[in-house]
Design a protein around this motif. Structure first.
Motif, PDB file in Angstrom:
ATOM      1  N   UNK A  26     -24.318 -12.893  22.216  1.00  0.00           N
ATOM      2  CA  UNK A  26     -25.201 -11.760  21.936  1.00  0.00           C
ATOM      3  C   UNK A  26     -24.319 -10.650  21.368  1.00  0.00           C
ATOM      4  N   UNK A  27     -24.678 -10.149  20.183  1.00  0.00           N
ATOM      5  CA  UNK A  27     -23.893  -9.126  19.503  1.00  0.00           C
ATOM      6  C   UNK A  27     -24.698  -7.836  19.430  1.00  0.00           C
ATOM      7  N   UNK A  28     -24.131  -6.750  19.931  1.00  0.00           N
ATOM      8  CA  UNK A  28     -24.816  -5.463  19.865  1.00  0.00           C
ATOM      9  C   UNK A  28     -24.979  -5.045  18.407  1.00  0.00           C
ATOM     10  N   UNK A  29     -26.121  -4.440  18.050  1.00  0.00           N
ATOM     11  CA  UNK A  29     -26.355  -4.010  16.664  1.00  0.00           C
ATOM     12  C   UNK A  29     -25.245  -3.072  16.186  1.00  0.00           C
ATOM     13  N   UNK A  30     -24.590  -3.433  15.085  1.00  0.00           N
ATOM     14  CA  UNK A  30     -23.419  -2.673  14.644  1.00  0.00           C
ATOM     15  C   UNK A  30     -23.768  -1.255  14.204  1.00  0.00           C
ATOM     16  N   UNK A  31     -24.950  -1.065  13.620  1.00  0.00           N
ATOM     17  CA  UNK A  31     -25.348   0.276  13.185  1.00  0.00           C
ATOM     18  C   UNK A  31     -25.538   1.196  14.392  1.00  0.00           C
ATOM     19  N   UNK A  32     -26.129   0.657  15.457  1.00  0.00           N
ATOM     20  CA  UNK A  32     -26.338   1.438  16.681  1.00  0.00           C
ATOM     21  C   UNK A  32     -25.003   1.785  17.333  1.00  0.00           C
ATOM     22  N   UNK A  33     -24.085   0.835  17.338  1.00  0.00           N
ATOM     23  CA  UNK A  33     -22.755   1.076  17.916  1.00  0.00           C
ATOM     24  C   UNK A  33     -22.035   2.173  17.146  1.00  0.00           C
ATOM     25  N   UNK A  34     -22.061   2.087  15.821  1.00  0.00           N
ATOM     26  CA  UNK A  34     -21.393   3.084  14.980  1.00  0.00           C
ATOM     27  C   UNK A  34     -21.989   4.469  15.205  1.00  0.00           C
TER      28      UNK A  34
END
Length: 225
Positions: A73-81
């Motif tokens: 499961x990969x956290x959404x990269x845009x949300x992380x940024x």
């Protein structure tokens, strides 16, 4: 004469054996990885060591797919940024410098993927034009701070190019056309996708292990084979 021939044959055989041993990739030690058993991963925006400002987010946009395909499961990269920026961390260097425990607290992920881009973009060398993307990555357990895995990969348009004749003038024209086309279309973004697949796909020698959502979980080939 026969003795000299046998000696020469022996020397060549020994040399070939040494070269083969030197080129053989050493198996990766997956002990910490197997003990950690991460299920979720947060990808931190890559640190860009290349002169192309597009590198960080071009590569970042390509990293989720191979990890998800690997069974994580990969956290959404845009949300992380965006979360980083809302907390005052505006560049990848600062983001990657955050303590693992703090990343665990904020994102709740088991592990973090740290990526560095060393090459990105096109180069023009008189009779050749090449777009290269090279990146390295390491996976760190956010619960213990242990390094679980690390690797590197590269891809280039030179892998697909073939000289079609035409002499020196033909090579010059081809190189110029490729350089213009690569610059206009940002060929680096396409090559970044290939690099990301090579870097984070499972099944390659010393690559990532399959995640818990993969049918191959727990059945990866022995490292280095």
């Amino acid at each position: 004469m026969r003795t000299l021939y046998l000696k020469a044959l022996f020397v060549l055989s020994a040399f070939g054996l040494l070269v083969g041993c030197a080129n053989q990739q050493q198996p990766y030690d997956y002990t910490a990885f197997r003990e950690s058993k991460p299920t979720s991963i947060v990808i931190l925006p890559p640190v860009n060591k290349s002169p192309d400002v597009k590198a960080t987010y071009s590569v970042l946009s390509q990293l989720t797919y191979p990890l998800a395909e690997a069974g994580y499961y990969v956290l959404p990269v845009a949300l992380v940024d965006e979360t980083f920026k809302e907390n005052g961390l505006l560049n990848p260097e600062d983001m990657q410098a955050a303590p693992p425990a703090k990343l665990r607290e904020i994102f709740g992920a088991d592990a973090a993927m740290y990526v560095e881009v060393s090459r990105y973009g096109s180069t023009y060398a008189i009779i050749s034009s090449e777009t290269v993307v090279t990146a390295s990555a390491k996976l760190v357990d956010l619960r213990s701070g242990k390094l679980l895995w690390q690797g590197a990969a590269s891809a280039s348009t030179a892998e697909q190019q073939q000289n079609s004749g035409g002499g020196l003038i033909g090579l010059l024209i081809t190189a110029a056309v490729n350089q213009i086309a690569n610059s206009i279309t940002d060929k680096g973004h396409e090559i970044a996708g290939i690099t990301s697949l090579r870097l984070l796909s499972v099944g390659r020698p010393n690559g990532l292990l399959s995640g818990p959502h993969s049918p191959n979980y727990g059945h990866d080939p022995i490292a280095g084979r």
